[in-house]
Design an enzyme around this catalytic site. Structure first.
Site, PDB file in Angstrom:
ATOM      1  N   HIS A  10       2.581   3.558  -5.988  1.00  0.00           N
ATOM      2  CA  HIS A  10       3.065   3.996  -4.674  1.00  0.00           C
ATOM      3  C   HIS A  10       3.242   5.511  -4.598  1.00  0.00           C
ATOM      4  O   HIS A  10       2.580   6.197  -3.821  1.00  0.00           O
ATOM      5  CB  HIS A  10       4.399   3.322  -4.347  1.00  0.00           C
ATOM      6  CG  HIS A  10       4.319   1.839  -4.294  1.00  0.00           C
ATOM      7  ND1 HIS A  10       3.480   1.163  -3.444  1.00  0.00           N
ATOM      8  CD2 HIS A  10       4.990   0.885  -4.988  1.00  0.00           C
ATOM      9  CE1 HIS A  10       3.630  -0.130  -3.611  1.00  0.00           C
ATOM     10  NE2 HIS A  10       4.535  -0.329  -4.545  1.00  0.00           N
ATOM     11  N   CYS A  42       4.873  -5.415  -4.135  1.00  0.00           N
ATOM     12  CA  CYS A  42       5.743  -6.171  -3.231  1.00  0.00           C
ATOM     13  C   CYS A  42       5.043  -7.414  -2.685  1.00  0.00           C
ATOM     14  O   CYS A  42       5.707  -8.328  -2.178  1.00  0.00           O
ATOM     15  CB  CYS A  42       6.184  -5.294  -2.057  1.00  0.00           C
ATOM     16  SG  CYS A  42       6.878  -3.715  -2.533  1.00  0.00           S
TER      17      CYS A  42
END
Length: 453
Positions: A10, A42
């Site tokens: 990320h 996620c």
């Protein structure tokens, strides 16, 4: 300007893409020890549960896309040492074993985190798995095909999402946690109790207040999980105990929290000049307390990665801090939270009060008018909002972002009562539920007679 980036999920991807766009003449090299970049971890539970059939959608960049920006990506390269005084690093090609040395002008540490794996007896048995990256998710899916009794250890977001996914796939599922309730870091008991009931109604066994002692097995494969209170059958075990920052490379070279999370200033720079950090490897400024905290969330990571790029040459954009805002959907319940829970605030020694509303979110004359439960935590003396939690069968989770802004701007619960929100029967009542929870917290006004008494 030579820029070295270590790790590319990320924060790393955000830092690399923005650095390449802002400084087209920069020589950017990414070192990534995995065989993929930018995996949206996620989404693992959605992938495992079959909601997401094509995992390609869980990647938001690739080495080829970075190459189009002029970035050199060294996949399957593990950085083994960094010398921040001399601005050098050493790396090993995991395919060939060849080692190399590189130099940099700016270093961006986005090494992320790694699952906590206690040294339980029997931990080496087969079918005891981690849940962090793309390779983990593929292994989980493959092995789950041959497993019926699945045990998940750790009742945080990932653990709870996984047990739901496995149950929906027809597995017998047990969720173990040493705490006495699930999601205890994110929600107060009135919310977790309802979620626990929902899990149990779907046949998931909750083994709370149980500490794993050891694993036992046959023929090298796990068969049971032994806790301090019970024994649970298991064909497969997934450890979701938590994460720790992956920062050994800079140990002793930059300031860190006790757990190893790197401390950065408001411009994402570490205590060492020209060394920046972002994402799960970092501690972040937590607005409700005004202190640094370790809150590994993808949202924090992409913001910090973007800010690294914008502040790489000179301080430009300050980090505004975080509230740790997050959300989760478990079966029919849409849940979100921001800032501190009442439990966390009291444990931190803060003098807080709460306001909770449980009402229909829109007028009762509408065809449907589901209830919403909203709780706001605020400081007693200052009335400053510290946190909030929301739950409803209808998706109202975006409202928690509004309270996140309130916390960031140090607004009071009294101000929340009178903020201007629109009214339309499809969506809310004349008093929006955010107003309502604030109105409930208002102190009574003294009458003129009481004032002069």
């Amino acid at each position: 300007m030579k820029v070295a980036v270590i790790g590319c999920t990320h924060a790393g991807t955000a830092a690399v893409v923005n650095t390449a766009k802002l400084y087209p003449d920069a020589e950017i090299t990414v070192y990534e020890r995995n065989d993929n970049i930018s995996f949206l971890s996620c989404g693992i539970a959605l992938y495992v549960g079959g909601v997401v059939n094509d995992p390609d959608g869980l990647f938001y960049s690739s080495p080829d896309q970075l190459a189009d920006l002029g970035v050199t990506t060294k996949m399957l390269h593990e950085v083994t040492a960094i010398d921040t005084d001399n601005k050098t690093l050493q790396a090993r090609d995991l395919t060939t074993g060849i080692e190399l040395t590189d130099t940099y002008d700016k270093l961006i540490m986005t090494t992320g985190s790694w699952p906590i794996v206690p040294k339980f007896e029997g931990i080496e048995l087969d079918n005891i798995l981690l849940c962090k990256n793309y390779n983990h998710s593929n292994t989980i899916i493959e092995k789950a095909q041959h497993a019926n009794n699945i045990v998940v250890v750790g009742a945080g977001y990932i653990g709870v999402e996984l047990v739901e996914a496995f149950q929906m796939n027809g597995k017998q599922v047990t969720l173990i946690d040493a705490e006495d309730r699930i999601l205890n870091k994110y929600l107060d008991p009135e919310f977790t109790s309802r979620t626990e009931e929902s899990l149990q109604e779907h046949g998931i066994e909750l083994a709370l207040s149980e500490k794993v002692v050891k694993f036992t097995g046959e023929n090298g494969k796990v068969t049971t999980v032994v806790t301090d209170k019970a024994t649970h059958q298991a064909d497969m075990v997934i450890l979701c105990i938590g994460f720790r920052p992956n920062t050994e490379l800079l140990k002793g070279q930059v300031d860190m929290l006790v757990n190893g999370a790197i401390l950065v200033d408001k411009y994402m720079q570490t205590s060492k000049k020209d060394v920046f950090a972002a994402g799960d490897s970092c501690a972040i400024f937590y607005n409700p307390t005004g202190k640094h905290a370790y809150i590994p969330l993808a949202t924090n990571a992409v913001r910090m990665g973007t800010l690294v790029a914008r502040n790489l040459v000179q301080p430009t954009n300050e980090y505004m801090g975080t509230q740790g805002t997050s959300g989760i959907k478990i079966y029919e319940d849409n849940i979100a939270g921001t800032g501190m829970t009442e439990t966390a605030a009291r444990e931190a020694g803060l003098n807080v009060e709460t306001s909770t509303m449980h009402d229909h979110y829109r007028p009762e004359f509408m065809p449907t008018h589901e209830t919403v439960t909203l709780k706001v935590v605020y400081e007693k003396e200052t009335r400053r909002i510290l946190g909030a939690q929301l739950m409803s069968k209808v998706d109202l989770t975006q409202s928690i972002n509004t309270i996140s802004v309130c916390i960031q701007n140090q607004m009071t619960v009294d101000q929340l009562a009178f903020i201007d929100f629109f009214f339309q029967p499809h969506y809310n009542k004349p008093w929006n539920y955010l107003n309502t929870v604030g109105l409930q917290a208002l102190a009574p006004i003294q009458t003129q007679q009481e004032v002069h008494a």
